[in-house]
Motif scaffolding. Structure first.
Motif: not given
Length: 197
Positions: A61-78
């Motif tokens: 389970m992954v909780i994404i708790a970064v600013p919205f603008e940064q979230a897509p780029a972080v998640l695309r690492q996978v």
């Protein structure tokens, strides 16, 4: 449950402390690296470890708790989340608190598009951080609204948060439930307690 949390600001910190109350293994990360969290060791229980973002995004389970603008780029690492749970706790604000328009998609649908093949759950973003602990003054359980497109994933998420004194309330799919939970949707910055009658 092994839970990776990306972001160690106010929200990421509170959620790490909250989920650490259960029988979970928390892997907390931030963009500046695991070593940058070492001075904060005393803030967390022993079942919270500090890891790099690359490790946090690989957890069941992954909780994404970064600013919205940064979230897509972080998640695309996978490249493929292989039906793992991704919990979206973001709100569509810029750093100076201006609303980010995502229409015709909801914000959580933008997150889901970035997290390929993940089971995305929208949750926690309607609560002020001080109420994300699940704890209440007196009797009752903290109401936690959530939404998602995968029925099994939502059941798993609800079962995970109930022991932490939450009363999970399913608002449906990301399209409909997400729209009322996001900025301007009506439920933002609310906090309710369920009392047994």
């Amino acid at each position: 449950m092994e839970i990776g949390i990306i972001g160690a600001g106010t929200v990421g910190t509170v959620l790490a402390q909250t989920f650490a109350r259960g029988e979970n293994q928390i892997k907390l990360s931030r963009h500046s690296g695991a070593a940058s969290l070492t001075p904060r060791r005393a803030e967390f229980a022993t079942n919270v470890t500090f890891v790099e973002v690359a490790e946090a995004v690989q957890q069941p389970m992954v909780i994404i708790a970064v600013p919205f603008e940064q979230a897509p780029a972080v998640l695309r690492q996978v490249a493929d989340y292989q039906q793992r749970l991704v919990v979206d706790v973001t709100n569509q604000f810029t750093a100076d608190f201006k609303k980010i328009k995502t229409a015709p998609l909801t914000g959580s649908e933008v997150i889901a598009a970035a997290a390929t093949n993940a089971c995305v759950i929208k949750a926690f973003n309607t609560l002020p951080p001080e109420f994300m602990t699940g704890q209440v003054n007196g009797d009752g359980r903290r109401v936690l609204f959530y939404a998602g497109d995968d029925v099994a994933a939502k059941k798993e998420f609800a079962a995970l948060v109930r022991p932490l004194n939450f009363r999970p309330v399913n608002l449906g799919k990301l399209r409909h439930g997400g729209s009322v939970m996001q900025v301007g949707g009506g439920l933002g910055n609310t906090h309710f307690v369920q009392i047994e009658e």
